[in-house]
Write an enzyme that holds these catalytic residues in place. Structure first.
Site, PDB file in Angstrom:
ATOM      1  N   ARG A 161     -10.658  -0.487  15.077  1.00 27.75           N
ATOM      2  CA  ARG A 161     -10.657   0.255  13.825  1.00 27.75           C
ATOM      3  C   ARG A 161     -11.687  -0.453  12.966  1.00 27.75           C
ATOM      4  O   ARG A 161     -12.879  -0.299  13.204  1.00 27.75           O
ATOM      5  CB  ARG A 161      -9.236   0.236  13.236  1.00 27.75           C
ATOM      6  CG  ARG A 161      -9.021   1.224  12.132  1.00 27.75           C
ATOM      7  CD  ARG A 161      -7.545   1.400  11.784  1.00 27.75           C
ATOM      8  NE  ARG A 161      -6.915   0.186  11.240  1.00 27.75           N
ATOM      9  CZ  ARG A 161      -5.656   0.126  10.841  1.00 27.75           C
ATOM     10  NH1 ARG A 161      -4.877   1.202  10.915  1.00 27.75           N
ATOM     11  NH2 ARG A 161      -5.145  -0.987  10.365  1.00 27.75           N
ATOM     12  N   MET A 207      10.212  25.236   0.309  1.00 30.03           N
ATOM     13  CA  MET A 207       9.409  24.269  -0.444  1.00 30.03           C
ATOM     14  C   MET A 207      10.284  23.449  -1.399  1.00 30.03           C
ATOM     15  O   MET A 207      10.069  22.242  -1.558  1.00 30.03           O
ATOM     16  CB  MET A 207       8.312  24.985  -1.234  1.00 30.03           C
ATOM     17  CG  MET A 207       7.253  24.045  -1.771  1.00 30.03           C
ATOM     18  SD  MET A 207       6.058  24.836  -2.845  1.00 30.03           S
ATOM     19  CE  MET A 207       5.153  25.851  -1.715  1.00 30.03           C
ATOM     20  N   LYS A 239       0.825  -1.220   0.000  1.00 29.36           N
ATOM     21  CA  LYS A 239       0.000   0.000   0.000  1.00 29.36           C
ATOM     22  C   LYS A 239       0.854   1.263   0.000  1.00 29.36           C
ATOM     23  O   LYS A 239       2.032   1.202   0.334  1.00 29.36           O
ATOM     24  CB  LYS A 239      -0.900  -0.022   1.243  1.00 29.36           C
ATOM     25  CG  LYS A 239      -0.118  -0.005   2.562  1.00 29.36           C
ATOM     26  CD  LYS A 239      -0.992  -0.280   3.769  1.00 29.36           C
ATOM     27  CE  LYS A 239      -0.140  -0.333   5.032  1.00 29.36           C
ATOM     28  NZ  LYS A 239      -0.923  -0.755   6.206  1.00 29.36           N
ATOM     29  N   TYR A 246      14.383  31.809   4.597  1.00 25.56           N
ATOM     30  CA  TYR A 246      13.167  32.497   5.040  1.00 25.56           C
ATOM     31  C   TYR A 246      13.172  32.740   6.538  1.00 25.56           C
ATOM     32  O   TYR A 246      13.607  31.875   7.309  1.00 25.56           O
ATOM     33  CB  TYR A 246      11.941  31.623   4.743  1.00 25.56           C
ATOM     34  CG  TYR A 246      11.542  31.551   3.302  1.00 25.56           C
ATOM     35  CD1 TYR A 246      11.215  32.707   2.591  1.00 25.56           C
ATOM     36  CD2 TYR A 246      11.449  30.320   2.663  1.00 25.56           C
ATOM     37  CE1 TYR A 246      10.819  32.628   1.270  1.00 25.56           C
ATOM     38  CE2 TYR A 246      11.053  30.223   1.341  1.00 25.56           C
ATOM     39  CZ  TYR A 246      10.742  31.389   0.650  1.00 25.56           C
ATOM     40  OH  TYR A 246      10.351  31.297  -0.643  1.00 25.56           O
TER      41      TYR A 246
END
Ligand code: PLP
Length: 379
Positions: free
Chosen positions: A141, A317, A43, A270
């Site tokens: 769950r 980023m 997965k 930044y």
């Protein structure tokens, strides 16, 4: 994606070492009890390693089953030509269940309602659906509660349009030193299995173990174990049993994109989060939080020319800066290791996870698809 393969590779890349993956599977196969089947959990893009590639290797090493969560993931495996059994974890809508018939996907049945739906669809379509019943033994769950699941088990066993191939549960805590809750879950699961056997019902695939359970709870192996993280060479926790020789499959590399020298008093990045006290040499790496690198400030490091280069300033980023002042011979284009080994220096996925204040599972799956995966078979 074909047009993309024509493009020159990005200098930042995830390197997936297929030779190590094969070695890890071999180590697992060598020590695993004969006759114990395994399901390879692929997965979330094979925990960020590439779902189809990991699945193919697992099948070559004898996996009986693949495990994913979304129908999209299962369809991608089918489109890659994989015909092996696929178990879908989690809950299905009626529409999704319809696709399970068409693509021969095994459905987890988590509730009485899901069973009723599966039964209705299979008789409407006059087509058989393979199912695994999920039993809730304490994780709370998905799953039918262990203490009141027998009615559905019986109904599923009797239903001739459904093939009740499996019954399973999932550990809430299998990889920590305290195994008492896992033990309670095993007892609950075992009590369900005993009642089933007493009623003369045979279910061929009984399974509860994830990697932690496989390693530390051999009494709970049953017919099959579901392993995701282990063949990737990463342990589910720091305290579970070790398999000698097992090593990580994933590395994260980049290259120095720019270099600059700054004077005392100057800042980096930044928010002016770093200020140089002495003259510094700063390397810019073309990777940032947009690639899934943790958005830390003045924390963590990279390995450049086998030396540690600490992160300075905040991760942006698309870029991050590291201090390479004390490393000799640095130039633009130098290889940088962000996760992996280089001559005795190592940054593990656990170190990356620590920067995220999270676990290795999260660190691996957080590395975005924006970073290309490069497959290496070097031994
Ligand atoms: C993800 C998952 C696993 C695999 O867990 P690992 O700790 O990676 O081995 C097994 N079973 C289920 C139901 C899962 O969702």
């Amino acid at each position: 994606m074909d047009h993309l393969s024509q493009l020159p590779g990005r200098s930042t890349r995830v390197i997936v070492n297929l030779a190590q993956l094969r070695r890890n599977f071999d180590l697992f196969l060598k020590e695993k009890p004969a006759g114990l089947k395994f399901l390879s959990v692929v997965k979330d893009n094979g925990y960020g390693h590439g779902m189809v590639q990991i699945a193919m290797e697992a099948l070559k090493k004898g996996a009986s089953y693949l495990g994913v969560v979304t129908v999209d993931e299962a369809l991608e495996l089918r489109e890659a030509g994989i015909t092996a059994p696929i178990l879908l974890f989690g809950e299905r809508t009626a529409e999704e269940m319809g696709i399970c018939f068409e693509k021969n996907l095994t459905c987890s049945i988590n509730s009485k309602e899901a069973f009723t739906l599966a039964k209705k669809l299979s008789s409407q379509r006059n087509q058989k659906l393979t199912i695994h019943l999920k039993i809730n033994t304490g994780m709370n769950r998905y799953g039918l509660d262990w203490s009141e699941c027998l009615e559905v088990v019986n109904a599923a066993a009797c239903c001739d349009t459904l093939f009740l191939e499996g019954i399973y549960s999932h550990f809430a805590m299998s990889d920590e030193l305290d195994k008492s809750f896992a033990q309670l879950q095993i007892e609950r699961f075992q009590s369900v299995l005993n009642q089933i056997t007493n009623q003369g019902i045979h279910i061929p695939l009984r399974h509860i173990c994830n990697s932690g359970g496989y390693l530390d709870l051999p009494q709970a192996h049953f017919d099959m174990v579901r392993i995701g993280i282990l063949p990737l060479g990463v342990y589910p926790s720091s305290v579970c049993r070790r398999v000698p020789g097992l090593a990580p499959v994933m590395e994260l590399h980049s290259r120095i994109a720019a270099l600059r020298e700054i004077q005392p008093g100057e800042f980096v990045g930044y928010g002016l989060r770093y200020q140089a006290q002495t003259p510094r040499k700063i390397a810019v790496l073309p990777i940032g939080y947009g690639d899934g690198f943790p958005r830390v400030r003045n924390e963590g490091s990279a390995i450049v020319r086998s030396h540690r280069a600490p992160v300075v300033g905040g991760i942006a980023m698309d870029a991050m800066m590291v201090d390479v002042t004390d490393i000799p011979g640095i130039s633009v284009g130098d290889e940088v290791v962000l996760v992996g080994k280089s001559n005795g220096e190592e940054i593990s996925i656990h170190d990356l996870a620590a920067l995220r204040k999270s676990v290795s599972y999260d660190a691996m799956t957080s590395i975005r698809s924006r970073i290309p995966r490069v497959y290496s078979s070097e031994t």
